[in-house]
Design a protein around this motif. Structure first.
Motif, PDB file in Angstrom:
ATOM      1  N   ALA A 167       0.833  -1.202   0.000  1.00 22.40           N
ATOM      2  CA  ALA A 167       0.000   0.000   0.000  1.00 22.40           C
ATOM      3  C   ALA A 167       0.869   1.253   0.000  1.00 22.40           C
ATOM      4  O   ALA A 167       0.596   2.219  -0.733  1.00 22.40           O
ATOM      5  CB  ALA A 167      -0.925  -0.002   1.211  1.00 22.40           C
ATOM      6  N   ARG A 168       1.935   1.260   0.804  1.00 26.94           N
ATOM      7  CA  ARG A 168       2.810   2.436   0.851  1.00 26.94           C
ATOM      8  C   ARG A 168       3.447   2.708  -0.500  1.00 26.94           C
ATOM      9  O   ARG A 168       3.464   3.854  -0.974  1.00 26.94           O
ATOM     10  CB  ARG A 168       3.899   2.217   1.908  1.00 26.94           C
ATOM     11  N   PRO A 216      10.007   4.867  -9.869  1.00 25.29           N
ATOM     12  CA  PRO A 216       8.902   4.490  -8.981  1.00 25.29           C
ATOM     13  C   PRO A 216       8.546   3.009  -9.049  1.00 25.29           C
ATOM     14  O   PRO A 216       7.924   2.488  -8.133  1.00 25.29           O
ATOM     15  CB  PRO A 216       7.735   5.357  -9.482  1.00 25.29           C
ATOM     16  N   SER A 217       8.915   2.339 -10.119  1.00 24.13           N
ATOM     17  CA  SER A 217       8.561   0.923 -10.256  1.00 24.13           C
ATOM     18  C   SER A 217       9.316   0.039  -9.280  1.00 24.13           C
ATOM     19  O   SER A 217       8.882  -1.087  -8.983  1.00 24.13           O
ATOM     20  CB  SER A 217       8.842   0.452 -11.688  1.00 24.13           C
ATOM     21  N   LEU A 218      10.443   0.518  -8.765  1.00 30.05           N
ATOM     22  CA  LEU A 218      11.210  -0.258  -7.794  1.00 30.05           C
ATOM     23  C   LEU A 218      10.576  -0.142  -6.407  1.00 30.05           C
ATOM     24  O   LEU A 218       9.845   0.811  -6.133  1.00 30.05           O
ATOM     25  CB  LEU A 218      12.656   0.222  -7.754  1.00 30.05           C
ATOM     26  N   VAL A 256       9.708   3.049  -2.277  1.00 29.22           N
ATOM     27  CA  VAL A 256       9.717   4.345  -2.961  1.00 29.22           C
ATOM     28  C   VAL A 256      10.022   5.478  -1.992  1.00 29.22           C
ATOM     29  O   VAL A 256      10.904   6.311  -2.239  1.00 29.22           O
ATOM     30  CB  VAL A 256       8.376   4.595  -3.669  1.00 29.22           C
ATOM     31  N   ALA A 257       9.300   5.534  -0.873  1.00 30.19           N
ATOM     32  CA  ALA A 257       9.495   6.631   0.072  1.00 30.19           C
ATOM     33  C   ALA A 257      10.899   6.617   0.656  1.00 30.19           C
ATOM     34  O   ALA A 257      11.542   7.672   0.790  1.00 30.19           O
ATOM     35  CB  ALA A 257       8.452   6.551   1.184  1.00 30.19           C
ATOM     36  N   GLN A 258      11.384   5.440   1.015  1.00 30.45           N
ATOM     37  CA  GLN A 258      12.721   5.356   1.604  1.00 30.45           C
ATOM     38  C   GLN A 258      13.773   5.796   0.594  1.00 30.45           C
ATOM     39  O   GLN A 258      14.725   6.505   0.935  1.00 30.45           O
ATOM     40  CB  GLN A 258      13.022   3.934   2.080  1.00 30.45           C
ATOM     41  N   ARG A 259      13.598   5.405  -0.676  1.00 32.15           N
ATOM     42  CA  ARG A 259      14.583   5.804  -1.679  1.00 32.15           C
ATOM     43  C   ARG A 259      14.532   7.302  -1.954  1.00 32.15           C
ATOM     44  O   ARG A 259      15.558   7.932  -2.201  1.00 32.15           O
ATOM     45  CB  ARG A 259      14.367   5.003  -2.975  1.00 32.15           C
TER      46      ARG A 259
END
Length: 268
Positions: free
Chosen positions: A69-70, A132-134, A137-140
């Motif tokens: 979900a995140r 974004p596909s990896l 996402v937020a952490q990166r």
């Protein structure tokens, strides 16, 4: 019913970059038509209604929110920030504020430049750089902001004088124990991680090598490398919590394990 937006009078005031971003974010998520996403379209356990972004930020941080979900929400936020105008850029910044403030706090302990401005600039650049596909996402995004800000702040630091008898007022070199390579070496000697695991963490967390590039280098799948790193970092965290490593070590290991290499630009 949708959660009530925070009153404008309660916004945080200040001239620092992240404070200004927070003020703007709260204004955008206040009132009768706050900046929001449709939880019904996303599903994955989100409330099936329009969710104001200030409420969304709290939902994403809750332990009950799944990684899927995140990542799904953050892919939407990145897409909106890239195509939906400045309001969505501020929206993405606002949702990421806890991570950005944590990055700024770590950097402020070492550097004297405009830490918040550099972190924010790094995050804005990351919105258009990451893939974004990896996963994560937020952490990166936050880690790319951290790495970019650290690079800029280091470039603006005065030269460090190491020789004895340096001129008065010169900046002393940092203690060697603060360097992540020495910390990982101590963890290896303590039996917390192996030499190979230290090399993996050092390359992908501190040398700006992506997991995909590292996997290709060692002849393993990306999934296998992620799992190996997760297991090693879990043992580092457990060692920190148990007191097996000193507090100074814990501080630097935290930086090492929370910093993700920036995604390289795709080649055309």
């Amino acid at each position: 019913m949708p959660a009530t937006a925070p009153p404008v009078a309660c916004v945080v005031t200040g001239t620092a970059s992240l404070d200004v971003a927070e003020v703007t974010f709260r204004l955008l998520t206040a009132g009768t038509q706050p900046l929001a996403i449709d939880g019904a379209e996303i599903g994955l356990g989100l409330p099936a209604r329009r969710i104001p972004l200030h409420e969304l930020a709290a939902i994403l941080m809750h332990p009950s929110c799944s990684y899927t979900a995140r990542d799904t929400v953050w892919r939407l936020l990145v897409a909106r920030a890239r195509t939906g105008g400045s309001a969505w850029v501020i929206g993405a910044v606002g949702v990421a504020l806890p991570g950005l403030r944590a990055a700024a706090k770590r950097l402020a302990a070492t550097y004297c430049g405009d830490v918040q401005a550099e972190v924010l600039a790094g995050f804005l650049a990351a919105l258009h750089q990451i893939r974004p596909s990896l996963p994560q996402v937020a952490q990166r995004l936050c880690s790319t902001a951290f790495v970019t800000a650290r690079r800029q702040l280091r470039a603006g630091e005065p030269p460090r004088v190491e020789a004895a008898g340096a001129a008065a007022g010169a900046v002393a070199p940092p203690a060697l124990w603060r360097h992540p390579d020495f910390v990982l070496l101590r963890a290896v000697r303590a039996g917390v991680i192996t030499e190979g695991e230290a090399a993996l963490i050092g390359a992908t967390r501190m040398e700006e090598v992506t997991v995909a590039d590292y996997a290709a280098r060692v002849g393993k799948t990306v999934k296998a490398v992620y799992k190996a790193r997760d297991r090693a970092e879990a043992r580092l965290v457990a060692a920190i919590c148990s007191g097996a490593l000193s507090e100074p070590d814990a501080e630097v290991i935290a930086e090492a394990t929370l910093t993700v290499a920036a995604d390289p630009e795709p080649r055309t």
